[in-house]
Design an enzyme around this catalytic site. Structure first.
Site, PDB file in Angstrom:
ATOM      1  N   LYS A 172      14.453  -9.059   0.331  1.00 53.88           N
ATOM      2  CA  LYS A 172      13.567  -8.745   1.474  1.00 53.88           C
ATOM      3  C   LYS A 172      13.822  -9.738   2.614  1.00 53.88           C
ATOM      4  O   LYS A 172      13.798  -9.370   3.797  1.00 53.88           O
ATOM      5  CB  LYS A 172      12.108  -8.797   1.022  1.00 53.88           C
ATOM      6  CG  LYS A 172      11.079  -8.715   2.132  1.00 53.88           C
ATOM      7  CD  LYS A 172      10.983  -7.340   2.788  1.00 53.88           C
ATOM      8  CE  LYS A 172      10.066  -7.406   4.007  1.00 53.88           C
ATOM      9  NZ  LYS A 172       9.789  -6.149   4.628  1.00 53.88           N
ATOM     10  N   LYS A 240       5.785 -15.239   9.729  1.00 51.00           N
ATOM     11  CA  LYS A 240       5.551 -15.621   8.330  1.00 51.00           C
ATOM     12  C   LYS A 240       6.832 -15.383   7.521  1.00 51.00           C
ATOM     13  O   LYS A 240       7.260 -16.217   6.739  1.00 51.00           O
ATOM     14  CB  LYS A 240       4.370 -14.788   7.803  1.00 51.00           C
ATOM     15  CG  LYS A 240       3.930 -15.043   6.398  1.00 51.00           C
ATOM     16  CD  LYS A 240       4.464 -14.074   5.380  1.00 51.00           C
ATOM     17  CE  LYS A 240       4.041 -12.643   5.583  1.00 51.00           C
ATOM     18  NZ  LYS A 240       4.551 -11.738   4.551  1.00 51.00           N
TER      19      LYS A 240
HETATM   20  P1  NAP Z   1      -2.764  -6.321   6.379  1.00 49.08           P
HETATM   21  O1  NAP Z   1      -3.024  -4.946   6.890  1.00 49.08           O
HETATM   22  O2  NAP Z   1      -3.175  -7.499   7.187  1.00 49.08           O
HETATM   23  O3  NAP Z   1      -3.426  -6.418   4.914  1.00 49.08           O
HETATM   24  C1  NAP Z   1      -3.464  -7.617   4.211  1.00 49.08           C
HETATM   25  C2  NAP Z   1      -4.204  -7.345   2.917  1.00 49.08           C
HETATM   26  O4  NAP Z   1      -4.215  -8.567   2.138  1.00 49.08           O
HETATM   27  C3  NAP Z   1      -5.676  -6.967   3.113  1.00 49.08           C
HETATM   28  O5  NAP Z   1      -6.027  -6.055   2.090  1.00 49.08           O
HETATM   29  C4  NAP Z   1      -6.380  -8.317   2.912  1.00 49.08           C
HETATM   30  O6  NAP Z   1      -7.731  -8.185   2.522  1.00 49.08           O
HETATM   31  C5  NAP Z   1      -5.565  -8.855   1.778  1.00 49.08           C
HETATM   32  N1  NAP Z   1      -5.679 -10.317   1.632  1.00 49.08           N
HETATM   33  C6  NAP Z   1      -5.108 -11.263   2.414  1.00 49.08           C
HETATM   34  N2  NAP Z   1      -5.404 -12.493   1.959  1.00 49.08           N
HETATM   35  C7  NAP Z   1      -6.164 -12.306   0.850  1.00 49.08           C
HETATM   36  C8  NAP Z   1      -6.755 -13.193  -0.079  1.00 49.08           C
HETATM   37  N3  NAP Z   1      -6.611 -14.520   0.040  1.00 49.08           N
HETATM   38  N4  NAP Z   1      -7.477 -12.664  -1.084  1.00 49.08           N
HETATM   39  C9  NAP Z   1      -7.633 -11.327  -1.219  1.00 49.08           C
HETATM   40  N5  NAP Z   1      -7.076 -10.424  -0.380  1.00 49.08           N
HETATM   41  C10 NAP Z   1      -6.356 -10.925   0.644  1.00 49.08           C
HETATM   42  O7  NAP Z   1      -1.201  -6.563   6.092  1.00 49.08           O
HETATM   43  P2  NAP Z   1      -0.075  -5.522   5.672  1.00 49.08           P
HETATM   44  O8  NAP Z   1       0.664  -5.109   6.904  1.00 49.08           O
HETATM   45  O9  NAP Z   1      -0.625  -4.504   4.761  1.00 49.08           O
HETATM   46  O10 NAP Z   1       0.926  -6.506   4.896  1.00 49.08           O
HETATM   47  C11 NAP Z   1       0.737  -6.816   3.538  1.00 49.08           C
HETATM   48  C12 NAP Z   1       2.058  -7.389   3.008  1.00 49.08           C
HETATM   49  O11 NAP Z   1       3.092  -6.407   3.168  1.00 49.08           O
HETATM   50  C13 NAP Z   1       2.518  -8.656   3.739  1.00 49.08           C
HETATM   51  O12 NAP Z   1       3.111  -9.543   2.836  1.00 49.08           O
HETATM   52  C14 NAP Z   1       3.537  -8.107   4.727  1.00 49.08           C
HETATM   53  O13 NAP Z   1       4.495  -9.059   5.133  1.00 49.08           O
HETATM   54  C15 NAP Z   1       4.161  -6.996   3.908  1.00 49.08           C
HETATM   55  N6  NAP Z   1       4.825  -5.938   4.702  1.00 49.08           N
HETATM   56  C16 NAP Z   1       4.211  -5.420   5.819  1.00 49.08           C
HETATM   57  C17 NAP Z   1       4.877  -4.436   6.547  1.00 49.08           C
HETATM   58  C18 NAP Z   1       4.261  -3.823   7.791  1.00 49.08           C
HETATM   59  O14 NAP Z   1       4.992  -3.174   8.550  1.00 49.08           O
HETATM   60  N7  NAP Z   1       2.968  -3.993   8.037  1.00 49.08           N
HETATM   61  C19 NAP Z   1       6.134  -3.985   6.144  1.00 49.08           C
HETATM   62  C20 NAP Z   1       6.697  -4.496   5.001  1.00 49.08           C
HETATM   63  C21 NAP Z   1       6.038  -5.487   4.285  1.00 49.08           C
HETATM   64  P3  NAP Z   1      -8.885  -8.052   3.667  1.00 49.08           P
HETATM   65  O15 NAP Z   1      -8.921  -6.599   4.037  1.00 49.08           O
HETATM   66  O16 NAP Z   1     -10.099  -8.529   2.984  1.00 49.08           O
HETATM   67  O17 NAP Z   1      -8.466  -8.948   4.815  1.00 49.08           O
END
Ligand code: NAP
Length: 298
Positions: A172, A240
């Site tokens: 990744k 990040k």
């Molecule tokens: P997001 O919408 O900000 O969601 C983050 C999730 O993590 C939420 O459910 C949040 O809960 C939870 N979370 C964060 N810290 C936590 C903790 N300490 N304890 C419990 N729950 C926690 O982010 P996302 O875009 O889905 O990304 C999630 C992952 O996928 C990341 O590692 C990101 O790099 C990766 N990713 C993202 C993309 C993209 O295009 N967005 C693409 C590929 C990979 P709350 O709702 O309570 O805040």
């Protein structure tokens, strides 16, 4: 139990992935720290657990998708975490983008209680998560990969077992190096084109079908020239991932000159308050240096 699967972390990515597990006919048990984010899944038929532990108590395969390395630590090893509810024979599949080294440590720790672990980070953005067309890079034991495959196939269209635990995260990070260096090329080219007096739409059309074409040019180039900074992936999350690349490169003792430069360019944009814009706003760092904006003339 095999048709029952757990999902912890229902953000932009996890929410889409869990919905696709439901659509594929699995019984899904979900948990999200902020409870109301689980409501759409509950409305679609998921069971909601009040902690990651509660998910692990009800399912023997548990997916996670949270923000960063310490967040996976929290949901797996924290109070009421997955490790407290998991049994010998359970399998955790982490789809977050996090540190490969920390990933190997978690797998070793979980193995002591007989719990399997796969790293399965994804690429394809919110659209890919919603449509079930993600590219998924999997690290771990072949038998665990085979066990997770029916679930992974519900969420992605390209699933590649790249090696042992940690290899998925390393792959990744390779993906992220390619994404940002490609965007830097697009940004530099568009600023140069504008300085050279070219029509930017015609310029993109002229070059995108040849050897210079790329996903970034085709998808983010038009956004840049139309002043559209809506994120597919935010600068803050991109940073990040670049931090993870730089840390891993330091551990490996390998220079990552382009990634390092881009990390600092994004840092200037974060300081300007642009961290929530899309990663294609990288062009703004170059525009500030050049004193030229690569926008299409009205
Ligand atoms: P997001 O919408 O900000 O969601 C983050 C999730 O993590 C939420 O459910 C949040 O809960 C939870 N979370 C964060 N810290 C936590 C903790 N300490 N304890 C419990 N729950 C926690 O982010 P996302 O875009 O889905 O990304 C999630 C992952 O996928 C990341 O590692 C990101 O790099 C990766 N990713 C993202 C993309 C993209 O295009 N967005 C693409 C590929 C990979 P709350 O709702 O309570 O805040």
């Amino acid at each position: 139990m095999s048709a029952r699967v757990g999902y912890v972390g229902l953000g932009i990515m996890g929410g889409g992935m869990a919905a696709n597990l439901l659509r594929a006919g699995f019984d899904v048990v979900v948990h999200n720290r902020t409870a109301d984010r689980a409501e759409p899944l509950a409305a679609a038929g998921a069971e909601v657990a009040d902690s990651p532990r509660g998910v692990a108590e009800r399912c023997d395969v548990i997916f996670t998708c949270v923000s960063d390395t310490p967040d996976v630590e929290d949901v797996v090893f924290g109070t009421d975490g997955i490790a407290e509810g998991a049994r010998a024979g359970s399998l955790i599949v982490d789809t977050s983008t996090v540190s490969p080294e920390a990933t190997r440590g978690w797998a070793a720790r979980l193995a002591e209680q007989g719990v399997g672990f796969l790293d399965a980070p994804v690429s394809g953005g919110s659209e890919g998560a919603a449509k079930g067309t993600l590219s998924i890079m999997v690290g771990g034991d072949p038998s665990n990969v085979e066990r997770a495959l029916p679930y992974l196939e519900a969420m992605g269209s390209t699933i590649t077992h790249v090696g042992p635990v940690g290899a998925g995260q390393t792959c990744k990070l390779v993906n992220q190096i390619l994404v940002v260096t490609s965007m830097l090329g697009v940004a530099e080219a568009l600023v140069f084109a504008k300085a050279g007096g070219l029509d930017l739409e015609k310029t993109i059309a002229a070059v995108e079908g040849g050897a210079a074409g790329s996903w970034m040019l085709a998808n983010r180039g038009p956004q840049v020239i139309r002043d559209d900074w809506r994120p597919g992936f935010t600068i803050d999350l991109q940073q990040k991932d670049l931090r993870l690349v730089l840390e891993a490169a330091d551990e490996l003792g390998v220079p990552t000159i382009a990634t390092s430069t881009i990390f600092h360019l994004y840092r200037t944009l974060q300081r300007a308050g642009l961290g929530s814009e899309g990663n294609h706003a990288l062009v703004k760092a170059l525009e500030r240096l050049a004193g030229i904006e690569a926008r299409q003339d009205a």
